[in-house]
Design an enzyme around this catalytic site. Structure first.
Site, PDB file in Angstrom:
ATOM      1  CE1 TYR A 100      -3.572  -2.534   0.473  1.00 33.41           C
ATOM      2  CE2 TYR A 100      -4.649  -0.574   1.331  1.00 33.41           C
ATOM      3  CZ  TYR A 100      -4.725  -1.853   0.837  1.00 33.41           C
ATOM      4  OH  TYR A 100      -5.944  -2.450   0.726  1.00 33.41           O
ATOM      5  CE  LYS A 143       1.560 -17.445  -3.477  1.00 39.29           C
ATOM      6  NZ  LYS A 143       0.618 -18.584  -3.597  1.00 39.29           N
ATOM      7  CG  ASP A 160      -2.295 -19.972  -2.232  1.00 43.59           C
ATOM      8  OD1 ASP A 160      -1.713 -20.013  -1.119  1.00 43.59           O
ATOM      9  OD2 ASP A 160      -1.867 -20.576  -3.233  1.00 43.59           O
ATOM     10  CG  ASP A 196      -8.121  -4.610   1.670  1.00 43.53           C
ATOM     11  OD1 ASP A 196      -9.064  -4.126   2.327  1.00 43.53           O
ATOM     12  OD2 ASP A 196      -8.068  -4.563   0.419  1.00 43.53           O
ATOM     13  CG  ASP A 222     -13.717  -6.947   2.185  1.00 38.54           C
ATOM     14  OD1 ASP A 222     -13.423  -6.257   3.186  1.00 38.54           O
ATOM     15  OD2 ASP A 222     -14.219  -6.458   1.152  1.00 38.54           O
TER      16      ASP A 222
HETATM   17  C1  IPM Z   1     -10.365  -1.225   4.180  1.00 41.61           C
HETATM   18  C2  IPM Z   1     -10.636  -0.561   2.878  1.00 41.61           C
HETATM   19  C3  IPM Z   1      -9.500   0.397   2.551  1.00 41.61           C
HETATM   20  C4  IPM Z   1      -8.241  -0.427   2.449  1.00 41.61           C
HETATM   21  C5  IPM Z   1      -9.706   1.261   1.296  1.00 41.61           C
HETATM   22  C6  IPM Z   1     -11.020   2.048   1.349  1.00 41.61           C
HETATM   23  C7  IPM Z   1      -8.553   2.184   1.051  1.00 41.61           C
HETATM   24  O1  IPM Z   1     -10.827  -1.503   1.879  1.00 41.61           O
HETATM   25  O2  IPM Z   1     -10.201  -0.519   5.190  1.00 41.61           O
HETATM   26  O3  IPM Z   1     -10.331  -2.456   4.232  1.00 41.61           O
HETATM   27  O4  IPM Z   1      -7.953  -1.016   1.404  1.00 41.61           O
HETATM   28  O5  IPM Z   1      -7.512  -0.489   3.446  1.00 41.61           O
HETATM   29 MG    MG Z   2     -10.936  -3.506   2.588  1.00 37.83          MG
END
Ligand code: IPM
Ligand code: MG
Length: 369
Positions: free
Chosen positions: A143, A194, A226, A250, A254
């Site tokens: 990042y 990884k 993975d 990240d 999710d």
């Molecule tokens: C998160 C989000 C952020 C990230 C974005 C909005 C920059 O996806 O906090 O998980 O990738 O960190």
């Molecule tokens: Mg995110």
């Protein structure tokens, strides 16, 4: 107990302001009933700040955030700003505040409330009772690595590039956070990398191995990302604390959110290093985004934001009892069958964002009576 706790609220864009309003409601309740006084300031970040000031985050906001005891953030971004220059996108504001406040440790718990086990896209028996904690490195890795950019080569080909880089101190401090949290939980830490392809994460694995001697009571394991993505869907309960890089965290957080029924349920805490007095910069935000499709309609689920507020009580103010009170009220409201659209199922009662916040407050009243 009287205390003056300085909070900076940054509601942001989309559903951010709506879910933040529900935090205000709980704070109002606490002011009255728990005699805790919060000194709340509010500012803008993200797309709304681009509209007002041409930048997603102003220097004075960063200064205020550093001076506050804790920052609460809603969400940033939306299609309206899809075409603004990359370095002033709403997301750039979020990345900058994380970086400038040194918030390297991002804690993302994924907890399945029993009442929601059927809202998960996975089978009830796979998710019921799930309680994992993803510790994501937040201020390094791909990042932030340099060089980065897009260049045009002499033959007209465009070349886009980013750099995945970690130094040993960066790895060490986040892995130690993972170990320390594991010590307070089931004493199992899984580091995800990884290492079979990326040198930087091979080094990450070696560092974790080096450090583990300091935490003899914790069992450290390693998993390739993975495989970890697959295992999170196949059998998430095999994990307890996970520690991983910025980008892997990240993505995996999710994925883990789906086990809990909705991205609308996941809170997070982003913490800096403690100073000599033990004080640390901290920012609390839901994992979900701005949900532009439902913004302004009272449909958003405020629970991830309220649970982020509970994390703030716990991690910034050591108010374990109040944190548990808020979390318990959230659970009770779910048990009573109240649902926002994202977690709605047959036979449950659909409520608005405000309706959910109101129900949580009423439950707090009942519990505190
Ligand atoms: C998160 C989000 C952020 C990230 C974005 C909005 C920059 O996806 O906090 O998980 O990738 O960190
Ligand atoms: Mg995110």
């Amino acid at each position: 107990m009287a205390a003056n706790k300085k909070l900076l609220m940054l509601p942001g864009d989309g559903i951010g302001p709506e879910v933040m309003a529900e935090v205000r409601r709980i704070i109002g309740w606490m002011d009255k009933r728990r005699h805790v006084s919060f000194d709340v300031a509010e500012d803008i970040i993200g797309g709304c700040c681009i509209d007002a000031h041409g930048t997603p985050l102003r220097d004075e906001t960063v200064a205020d955030a550093k001076a506050a005891d804790a920052v609460l953030l809603g969400a940033v971004g939306g299609p309206k700003w899809d075409n603004v220059a990359f370095d002033i996108r709403p997301e750039a504001g979020l990345l900058r505040i994380r970086k400038d406040l040194g918030l390297f440790a991002n804690l993302r718990p994924a907890i399945v409330f029993d009442a929601l086990a059927d809202a998960s896209s996975l089978k009830r028996e796979i998710v019921s009772g799930l309680d994992i904690l993803i510790v994501r490195e937040l201020t390094g890795g791909i990042y932030f690595g340099e060089p980065r950019g897009v260049e045009t080569l002499p033959d007209g080909t465009r070349r886009g590039f980013n750099t995945l880089v970690y130094t040993t101190p960066e790895v060490e401090r986040i892995v130690r956070v993972g170990f320390e949290l594991a010590q307070k939980r089931s004493k199992k830490l899984c580091s995800i990398d990884k290492a079979n392809v990326l040198e930087s994460t091979k080094m990450w694995r070696e560092e974790a191995e080096r450090i583990k001697g300091d935490y003899a009571d914790v069992a450290l394991s390693h998993m390739l990302v993975d495989n970890a993505a697959m295992q999170l869907i196949r059998d998430p309960k095999q994990f307890d604390v996970i520690v991983t890089t910025n980008m892997f965290g990240d993505i995996l957080s999710d994925a883990a959110s789906m086990a809990t029924g909705s991205l609308g349920m996941l809170p997070s805490a982003s913490l800096g290093a403690p100073d000599a007095s033990g004080r640390r910069n901290a920012l609390y935000e839901p994992v979900h985004g701005t949900a532009p499709d439902i913004a302004g309609q009272g449909k958003a689920n405020p629970l991830a934001m309220l649970l982020s507020f509970a994390m703030m009580l716990r991690y910034s103010f050591d108010m374990e009892e109040d944190a548990t009170l808020v979390e318990g009220a959230v659970e009770a409201v779910l048990d009573a069958g109240l649902r926002t659209g994202d977690i709605m199922s047959r036979g449950r009662t659909l409520v608005s964002t405000g309706g959910m916040g109101e129900a949580v407050t009423a439950e707090l009243d009942r519990r505190a009576a």
